[in-house]
Design an enzyme around this catalytic site. Structure first.
Site, PDB file in Angstrom:
ATOM      1  N   ARG A 174       0.802  -1.227   0.000  1.00 38.56           N
ATOM      2  CA  ARG A 174       0.000   0.000   0.000  1.00 38.56           C
ATOM      3  C   ARG A 174       0.837   1.281   0.000  1.00 38.56           C
ATOM      4  NH1 ARG A 174      -3.126  -3.014  -2.371  1.00 38.56           N
ATOM      5  NH2 ARG A 174      -5.072  -3.693  -1.384  1.00 38.56           N
ATOM      6  N   ASP A 210      -6.934  -0.999   4.592  1.00 35.74           N
ATOM      7  CA  ASP A 210      -6.326  -0.332   3.442  1.00 35.74           C
ATOM      8  C   ASP A 210      -6.634   1.156   3.376  1.00 35.74           C
ATOM      9  OD1 ASP A 210      -4.947  -2.505   2.521  1.00 35.74           O
ATOM     10  OD2 ASP A 210      -6.465  -3.116   1.068  1.00 35.74           O
ATOM     11  N   SER A 270     -12.978 -12.273  -1.671  1.00 32.63           N
ATOM     12  CA  SER A 270     -12.339 -10.977  -1.840  1.00 32.63           C
ATOM     13  C   SER A 270     -10.840 -11.224  -1.779  1.00 32.63           C
ATOM     14  CB  SER A 270     -12.775 -10.027  -0.716  1.00 32.63           C
ATOM     15  OG  SER A 270     -12.052  -8.818  -0.783  1.00 32.63           O
TER      16      SER A 270
END
Length: 408
Positions: free
Chosen positions: A94, A123, A178
């Site tokens: 990230r 996130d 996911s």
């Protein structure tokens, strides 16, 4: 001219639906930016999809080597593992993604950056802390938290929204896990994993490898060499870090290495359950640790373990661009000066089995370690050491005995 927004674009349904949503609610010119951290075929067809959805431009930025060299390796060298199991695959990616988003925003003269992270996950924190640290003047748009404007609550809602805006996409209503994938790992959440009482459906889930039960019945030997804590060759062939991780992913996946089922504590306060596949990363972390066992002294290893846990927490919480991360990384880097040598191991049905480690800087001394008395060690010296080392225990015991005697 319209203001521009840079959208962190994955090509999935969520970020595809965000394109017309941004144009409708903010009248932005949407610049999509897909950051390639090693997602593989997930990048196929992105340009056509982004343009079809109304994006003015699409950047596909390959940052795999930067990701490996500047983000993965510091975590490997630190031994950074979150809550004993998670090798930080998503967490490490990230900040480097956010860094490139800021660079594109500056290049395009954009006034905002948008991401598709939900309001329940980690996130959103990682993206936004990085953006705040690197570009405090930019506006951050998080659609999933803007409930007055973002009214879609399901895949069906998003597909219908796109159709209403003349966008027909190759998505259906079927449910799947996911997932987040990069060169280091792939994560799986959702479906049966939402109940910790359920066993994962590995047959349906795994992408990078197989379960140990389905791994070959024959083990496979692997040799790696390191220089100053960085892997430089695999099985005698010189490679850069990204190439080594790619090859280790294939080897580890084949032998059922690096499958982790964990219930972790998210930053936002809830527990979440996920399965991580990190075949190459698990091997690399273990090989590095095996070499450190030989070359680091006891005191440094003790402190480094604490620093590794702290480093993992910092990375997990999205605090990469902070003075504390820089300071701990500087300490870790200093410990890697002599982490040079060769590590050999065997991969067998989910296991990484030691097969020999050598280093020109090894602190292992056969004369000292053997049962034979050598010149450097006199067994009689241990008596005085134990007397002094155990003196606080003895003094306390004497005092407690004195106190008990006085009560009688």
């Amino acid at each position: 001219m319209k203001e521009k927004v840079v959208l962190a674009y994955s090509g999935g349904l969520d970020t595809t639906a965000i394109i017309p949503w941004l144009k409708e609610h903010f009248d932005y010119e949407v610049i999509c930016c897909c950051i390639n951290c090693g997602q593989g075929n997930e990048l196929d067809g992105l340009e056509e999809r982004a343009k079809l959805s109304g994006a003015a431009k699409l950047y596909i930025e390959n940052i795999i080597d930067e990701f490996c060299d500047d983000y993965i390796m510091p975590c490997v060298q630190a031994g950074a593992v979150y809550e004993h199991k998670y090798l930080l695959g998503t967490s490490m990616a990230r900040p480097v993604i956010a860094k490139r988003l800021v660079e594109i925003a500056r290049k395009e003269g954009a006034s905002a950056i948008c991401h598709g992270a939900t309001g329940k996950g980690n996130d959103q924190i990682r993206f936004e802390l990085a953006i705040k640290a690197l570009a405090p003047d930019l506006t951050i748009i998080a659609p999933w938290r803007m409930t007055d404007k973002w009214t879609m609550q399901s895949r069906e809602d998003e597909i219908e929204y796109c159709r209403e805006h003349g966008i027909n996409l190759p998505f259906d209503h079927s449910q799947s896990y996911s997932r987040d994938r990069n060169l280091w790992h792939i994560s799986h959440e959702g479906l049966e994993l939402e109940d910790p009482a359920n066993e994962p459906n590995y047959e349906h889930m795994l992408v990078l490898g197989v379960t140990p039960e389905k791994a070959p019945d024959e083990g496979e030997y692997v040799t790696m060499t390191f220089e100053k804590g960085v892997p430089v060759s695999l099985n005698g062939k010189a490679m850069k870090v990204s190439e080594i991780i790619t090859e280790l992913n294939a080897l580890g996946g084949k032998h059922g290495i690096g499958i982790v089922d964990i219930v972790e504590n998210r930053v936002v306060g809830m527990k979440s359950r996920g399965v991580y596949e990190t075949p190459g990363g698990t091997i690399l972390m273990e090989a590095h640790q095996q070499l450190e066992e030989l070359v680091l002294d006891r005191a440094t290893m003790e402190v480094k373990k604490d620093m590794g846990n702290k480093f993992a927490q910092i990375v997990y919480e999205g605090k990469w661009f902070t003075p504390l991360r820089e300071a701990i990384q500087a300490f870790v880097t200093s410990t890697q000066a002599y982490v040079t040598g060769e590590v050999k191991f065997k991969l067998y049905k989910g296991n990484i089995i030691k097969a020999g480690t050598t280093s020109p800087y090894s602190l292992y001394n056969e004369s000292l370690a053997s049962f034979t008395t050598g010149d450097l060690y006199d067994h009689h010296d241990a008596s005085g050491f134990i007397t002094l080392f155990g003196l606080p225990l003895k003094v306390r015991a004497m005092k407690m005995a004195e106190v008990e005697a006085s009560k009688k």
